[in-house]
Design an enzyme around this catalytic site. Structure first.
Site, short mmCIF file in Angstrom:
data_model
loop_
_atom_site.label_atom_id
_atom_site.label_comp_id
_atom_site.label_asym_id
_atom_site.label_seq_id
_atom_site.Cartn_x
_atom_site.Cartn_y
_atom_site.Cartn_z
N GLY A 192 0.86 -0.79 -4.95
CA GLY A 192 -0.47 -1.40 -4.93
C GLY A 192 -1.27 -0.94 -6.10
O GLY A 192 -1.35 0.27 -6.36
N CYS A 204 0.81 -1.22 0.00
CA CYS A 204 0.00 0.00 0.00
C CYS A 204 0.85 1.27 0.00
O CYS A 204 1.93 1.31 0.56
CB CYS A 204 -0.97 0.09 1.18
SG CYS A 204 -2.18 -1.21 1.18
N ASN A 214 -1.17 2.31 6.02
CA ASN A 214 -0.23 1.37 5.42
C ASN A 214 0.40 0.58 6.55
O ASN A 214 0.93 1.16 7.49
CB ASN A 214 0.85 2.14 4.64
CG ASN A 214 1.96 1.26 4.09
OD1 ASN A 214 3.09 1.68 3.97
ND2 ASN A 214 1.65 0.02 3.76
N GLY A 215 0.31 -0.75 6.45
CA GLY A 215 0.89 -1.58 7.49
C GLY A 215 -0.02 -2.73 7.81
O GLY A 215 -0.84 -3.13 6.98
N TYR A 243 13.02 -5.00 -2.32
CA TYR A 243 12.05 -5.16 -3.40
C TYR A 243 11.02 -4.05 -3.51
O TYR A 243 10.73 -3.57 -4.60
CB TYR A 243 11.31 -6.49 -3.23
CG TYR A 243 10.09 -6.60 -4.12
CD1 TYR A 243 10.23 -6.88 -5.47
CD2 TYR A 243 8.80 -6.38 -3.62
CE1 TYR A 243 9.12 -6.95 -6.30
CE2 TYR A 243 7.69 -6.45 -4.45
CZ TYR A 243 7.85 -6.74 -5.78
OH TYR A 243 6.76 -6.80 -6.60
P1 AMP Z 1 8.33 -16.04 -6.46
O1 AMP Z 1 8.05 -16.01 -7.93
O2 AMP Z 1 7.14 -16.47 -5.65
O3 AMP Z 1 9.58 -16.77 -6.07
O4 AMP Z 1 8.54 -14.52 -6.02
C1 AMP Z 1 9.71 -13.85 -6.36
C2 AMP Z 1 9.42 -12.72 -7.30
O5 AMP Z 1 8.34 -11.92 -6.84
C3 AMP Z 1 10.62 -11.82 -7.41
O6 AMP Z 1 10.84 -11.57 -8.79
C4 AMP Z 1 10.25 -10.56 -6.67
O7 AMP Z 1 10.65 -9.42 -7.42
C5 AMP Z 1 8.74 -10.60 -6.52
N1 AMP Z 1 8.28 -10.38 -5.13
C6 AMP Z 1 8.89 -10.69 -3.98
N2 AMP Z 1 8.13 -10.35 -2.91
C7 AMP Z 1 7.01 -9.80 -3.39
C8 AMP Z 1 5.83 -9.24 -2.79
N3 AMP Z 1 5.65 -9.18 -1.47
N4 AMP Z 1 4.87 -8.78 -3.62
C9 AMP Z 1 5.02 -8.82 -4.95
N5 AMP Z 1 6.10 -9.34 -5.56
C10 AMP Z 1 7.10 -9.83 -4.81
#
Ligand code: AMP
Length: 448
Positions: free
Chosen positions: A28, A2, A104-105, A247
């Site tokens: 978001g 968010c 946010n949180g 990230y």
């Molecule tokens: P995964 O495909 O499940 O291994 O997630 C890793 C990928 O998702 C990486 O390319 C990250 O850039 C992205 N990512 C990691 N954490 C999040 C998050 N909380 N929300 C959205 N994307 C994420």
């Protein structure tokens, strides 16, 4: 997850809020909303809906959203909770007038507080923890909104940033751990902005003033020339979230005094320092792996290449509710540069590996495109624990490192080799001047 923003003291408050939300769309894209009002309006207006900022607001919206105070929100929820009811701001009428709130949180004692409120007769309209705060404020017996907010805040646990608007004032609260980022800027056209990330300051022509301190409350009102500041908590334990640096935040943001871009580059450099792989090129997983891949390439001396091209008309893929949809979305989003990759050994850098969906799909794509060797490098430590402080992580069972060893993960994603940043290296990359929230990596749940 968010994005939140508050503007005080500018006749274009709602418009500036929408621009700031647009700059923070990455936090978001499920829903967006703005409330506005101010000294001359004696009323608060709200427009909110599902969709991107550009879908929810148009020029007509700003004919409705009058006034010199506004707050806004971009929503990023977990799977399944994407109803219109669960959009923000939450706007309510109560004994002292009207308020609207964005958050946010994540409130960790959400259920406890909610159940007690329900027992006392409250009726909830949404499934959001944010609504607890509205009820606590409405039920408080204090005569001033400021005191109601202070009292209500003491009943909450968790990671939270709130921006609350009354008909004539703007209140800002950051939790005592300062987990989620929140910064103050001064608008060149008059007034102030408070926002989740500083990357929106340029677009609204604001200069950075400072970060909101952990446990601090700010009050903007025409009665005071200066911003009133109150320290709500004595027992401060400053723990900005490391995942914002890894990230979540945009690379051009400064979070708690540190450049997100530079910390990501440093993460990449540290990854390279412990490698002695001879490869033809380093390629990032766009967009979030780019600064770390650049750091890796500089440190190792291996050329940086854009070996994966990203389609920009697709949002973040992680939020999709089913594994099948997540796989398809990754394919729709990312494509290999065949001519560049064929017959080459490559080092692929991504910011994080959560379920393994992205890495597995990418590696398959790169192999099909003819890569001879694929070394996967993750610019963060292994994610073994779910985060309850506002980052959307899956349940423990879905986290690949909670159930598999690094060797098993390597063979699952199909890489020739796999390595991560250690927790120590992550601390080195961000800086050791303070503690960070590292729950996803070390399971240290410092908030109940
Ligand atoms: P995964 O495909 O499940 O291994 O997630 C890793 C990928 O998702 C990486 O390319 C990250 O850039 C992205 N990512 C990691 N954490 C999040 C998050 N909380 N929300 C959205 N994307 C994420």
């Amino acid at each position: 997850m968010c994005a939140i923003v508050g503007i005080y003291g500018n006749s274009d408050a709602a418009k500036l809020t929408s621009m700031a939300l647009f700059a923070m769309q990455h936090r978001g894209h499920e829903a967006s909303g703005i409330s506005s009002g101010g000294d001359d309006c004696k009323k608060i207006w709200t427009i909110k809906n599902r969709g991107f900022v550009r879908d929810v607001f148009n020029e007509k919206s700003f004919e409705t959203l009058k006034g010199n105070i506004a707050i806004g929100h971009n929503r990023y929820s977990t799977a399944g909770k994407d109803s219109v009811a669960d959009t923000q701001p939450i706007h309510a009428k109560y004994k002292l007038g009207e308020i609207s709130i964005v958050h946010n949180g994540n409130l960790t004692n959400k259920d406890y507080v909610r159940n007690r409120l329900i027992e006392e007769g409250s009726i909830f309209q949404t499934s959001m923890d944010t609504e607890n705060m509205i009820h606590l404020i409405a039920k408080s017996s204090e005569n001033k909104l400021k005191d109601r907010i202070i009292k209500s805040t003491k009943k909450l646990k968790g990671a939270y940033n709130f921006i609350i608007q009354s008909r004539s004032k703007l209140f800002v609260v950051r939790d005592k751990y300062g987990v989620r980022p929140l910064s103050l800027g001064q608008l060149k056209t008059g007034g102030y902005i408070v926002a989740s990330e500083t990357c929106c300051f340029d677009i609204v022509d604001a200069t950075f003033v400072r970060d909101i301190n952990p446990g601090e409350m700010l009050i903007f009102s025409s009665k005071n020339n200066d911003i009133e500041t109150i320290q709500l908590f004595e027992d401060i334990d400053y723990r900005p979230c490391a995942f914002e640096y890894i990230y979540f935040a945009r690379p051009d943001s400064m979070i708690d005094g540190k450049s997100v871009y530079n910390t990501r580059k440093a993460m990449g450099r540290l990854l390279a320092k412990k490698d002695d792989i001879k490869a033809d090129m380093v390629i990032p997983v766009p967009d979030s792996g780019v600064p770390a891949a650049l750091g890796y390439a500089i440190q190792s001396g291996i050329p940086f290449e854009l070996g994966i091209i990203r389609n920009h008309y697709i949002g973040r893929t992680f939020i999709e509710p089913t594994q099948n949809m997540r796989n398809i979305k990754v394919k729709m989003k990312l494509s290999p540069m065949k001519s560049l990759i064929q017959g080459k050994s490559i080092i692929v850098v991504d910011d994080s590996l959560v379920r393994g969906t992205t890495s597995k799909t990418i590696i398959k794509m790169l192999r099909n495109a003819g890569a001879s060797q694929i070394h996967f490098r993750v610019a963060s430590p292994m994610i073994k624990y779910p985060c309850f402080y506002g980052i959307d992580t899956p349940t423990k069972e879905e986290l690949i490192h909670a159930t598999k060893t690094p060797e098993e993960v390597c063979s699952y994603i199909g890489a020739d080799s796999l390595s991560y940043l250690s927790i120590d290296e992550l601390k080195d990359a961000i800086g050791r001047d303070r503690n960070y929230s590292l729950v996803s990596f070390d399971g240290d749940y410092f908030i109940d």
